[in-house]
Design a protein around this motif. Structure first.
Motif, PDB file in Angstrom:
ATOM      1  N   LEU A 163       0.828  -1.205   0.000  1.00  0.00           N
ATOM      2  CA  LEU A 163       0.000   0.000   0.000  1.00  0.00           C
ATOM      3  C   LEU A 163       0.863   1.255   0.000  1.00  0.00           C
ATOM      4  O   LEU A 163       0.559   2.237  -0.687  1.00  0.00           O
ATOM      5  CB  LEU A 163      -0.945  -0.004   1.195  1.00  0.00           C
ATOM      6  CG  LEU A 163      -2.074  -1.034   1.150  1.00  0.00           C
ATOM      7  CD1 LEU A 163      -2.855  -0.993   2.463  1.00  0.00           C
ATOM      8  CD2 LEU A 163      -3.006  -0.786  -0.015  1.00  0.00           C
ATOM      9  N   VAL A 164       1.958   1.216   0.748  1.00  0.00           N
ATOM     10  CA  VAL A 164       2.848   2.376   0.791  1.00  0.00           C
ATOM     11  C   VAL A 164       3.616   2.531  -0.516  1.00  0.00           C
ATOM     12  O   VAL A 164       3.766   3.637  -1.038  1.00  0.00           O
ATOM     13  CB  VAL A 164       3.827   2.254   1.984  1.00  0.00           C
ATOM     14  CG1 VAL A 164       4.927   3.280   1.919  1.00  0.00           C
ATOM     15  CG2 VAL A 164       3.071   2.370   3.293  1.00  0.00           C
ATOM     16  N   ILE A 165       4.070   1.410  -1.073  1.00  0.00           N
ATOM     17  CA  ILE A 165       4.835   1.471  -2.313  1.00  0.00           C
ATOM     18  C   ILE A 165       3.980   2.013  -3.447  1.00  0.00           C
ATOM     19  O   ILE A 165       4.408   2.869  -4.227  1.00  0.00           O
ATOM     20  CB  ILE A 165       5.389   0.084  -2.689  1.00  0.00           C
ATOM     21  CG1 ILE A 165       6.531  -0.285  -1.748  1.00  0.00           C
ATOM     22  CG2 ILE A 165       5.890   0.047  -4.127  1.00  0.00           C
ATOM     23  CD1 ILE A 165       7.068  -1.678  -1.936  1.00  0.00           C
ATOM     24  N   PHE A 166       2.768   1.528  -3.553  1.00  0.00           N
ATOM     25  CA  PHE A 166       1.908   1.962  -4.664  1.00  0.00           C
ATOM     26  C   PHE A 166       1.054   3.167  -4.313  1.00  0.00           C
ATOM     27  O   PHE A 166       0.169   3.560  -5.061  1.00  0.00           O
ATOM     28  CB  PHE A 166       1.026   0.791  -5.125  1.00  0.00           C
ATOM     29  CG  PHE A 166       1.827  -0.334  -5.697  1.00  0.00           C
ATOM     30  CD1 PHE A 166       2.570  -0.164  -6.866  1.00  0.00           C
ATOM     31  CD2 PHE A 166       1.866  -1.562  -5.069  1.00  0.00           C
ATOM     32  CE1 PHE A 166       3.300  -1.192  -7.394  1.00  0.00           C
ATOM     33  CE2 PHE A 166       2.602  -2.618  -5.597  1.00  0.00           C
ATOM     34  CZ  PHE A 166       3.330  -2.424  -6.758  1.00  0.00           C
ATOM     35  N   GLU A 167       1.292   3.768  -3.150  1.00  0.00           N
ATOM     36  CA  GLU A 167       0.646   4.994  -2.683  1.00  0.00           C
ATOM     37  C   GLU A 167      -0.880   4.932  -2.734  1.00  0.00           C
ATOM     38  O   GLU A 167      -1.542   5.880  -3.132  1.00  0.00           O
ATOM     39  CB  GLU A 167       1.171   6.171  -3.491  1.00  0.00           C
ATOM     40  CG  GLU A 167       2.648   6.393  -3.320  1.00  0.00           C
ATOM     41  CD  GLU A 167       3.168   7.514  -4.178  1.00  0.00           C
ATOM     42  OE1 GLU A 167       2.358   8.226  -4.799  1.00  0.00           O
ATOM     43  OE2 GLU A 167       4.389   7.682  -4.213  1.00  0.00           O
ATOM     44  N   ILE A 168      -1.397   3.796  -2.340  1.00  0.00           N
ATOM     45  CA  ILE A 168      -2.851   3.608  -2.307  1.00  0.00           C
ATOM     46  C   ILE A 168      -3.420   4.135  -0.987  1.00  0.00           C
ATOM     47  O   ILE A 168      -4.514   4.633  -0.924  1.00  0.00           O
ATOM     48  CB  ILE A 168      -3.214   2.113  -2.484  1.00  0.00           C
ATOM     49  CG1 ILE A 168      -2.728   1.639  -3.848  1.00  0.00           C
ATOM     50  CG2 ILE A 168      -4.690   1.893  -2.318  1.00  0.00           C
ATOM     51  CD1 ILE A 168      -2.877   0.157  -4.073  1.00  0.00           C
ATOM     52  N   TRP A 169      -2.618   4.056   0.045  1.00  0.00           N
ATOM     53  CA  TRP A 169      -3.073   4.413   1.381  1.00  0.00           C
ATOM     54  C   TRP A 169      -3.286   5.886   1.493  1.00  0.00           C
ATOM     55  O   TRP A 169      -2.617   6.763   1.281  1.00  0.00           O
ATOM     56  CB  TRP A 169      -2.042   3.948   2.384  1.00  0.00           C
ATOM     57  CG  TRP A 169      -2.525   3.925   3.785  1.00  0.00           C
ATOM     58  CD1 TRP A 169      -3.240   4.864   4.426  1.00  0.00           C
ATOM     59  CD2 TRP A 169      -2.313   2.898   4.740  1.00  0.00           C
ATOM     60  NE1 TRP A 169      -3.474   4.527   5.718  1.00  0.00           N
ATOM     61  CE2 TRP A 169      -2.915   3.293   5.928  1.00  0.00           C
ATOM     62  CE3 TRP A 169      -1.678   1.682   4.710  1.00  0.00           C
ATOM     63  CZ2 TRP A 169      -2.890   2.537   7.068  1.00  0.00           C
ATOM     64  CZ3 TRP A 169      -1.666   0.934   5.848  1.00  0.00           C
ATOM     65  CH2 TRP A 169      -2.269   1.356   7.013  1.00  0.00           C
TER      66      TRP A 169
END
Length: 101
Positions: free
Chosen positions: A95-101
């Motif tokens: 979630l952090v890597i793909f900036e979904i959060w």
């Protein structure tokens, strides 16, 4: 090979991947990388020999006990808990890597 040793090997592999990610990506500091390396080494030793070295048990002052000790928590309890914690960490990382959060 017992299920405990297979699970230990898989967890060591996951720690190795996390170490590689922190090393290549420059994500964390040296302390985290050292802790991951120690985890990989201990997990690999347990996977290969089926127990932790006696010198490590003595060095810990008895805080790490031998597997034959009946006061240990059953692997049926702690292995699923560890696997769920690792899955939650992987999902949070994605979630952090793909900036979904």
């Amino acid at each position: 090979m017992s299920p405990k040793r297979i699970t230990s090997g898989l967890l060591s592999l996951i720690l190795l991947v996390l170490f590689g990610w922190t090393f290549v990506g420059g994500v964390d500091d040296l302390r985290i990388q050292v802790m991951l390396c120690i985890g990989v080494v201990l997990g690999t030793v347990y996977t290969i020999y089926g127990e932790l070295p006696k010198w490590l048990i003595i060095l810990s002052g008895g805080k790490i006990v031998a597997d034959e000790d009946p006061s240990n928590i059953s692997p049926r309890i702690y292995i699923p808990i560890l696997m769920v914690a690792i899955l939650i960490a992987i999902v949070a990382l994605m979630l952090v890597i793909f900036e979904i959060w």
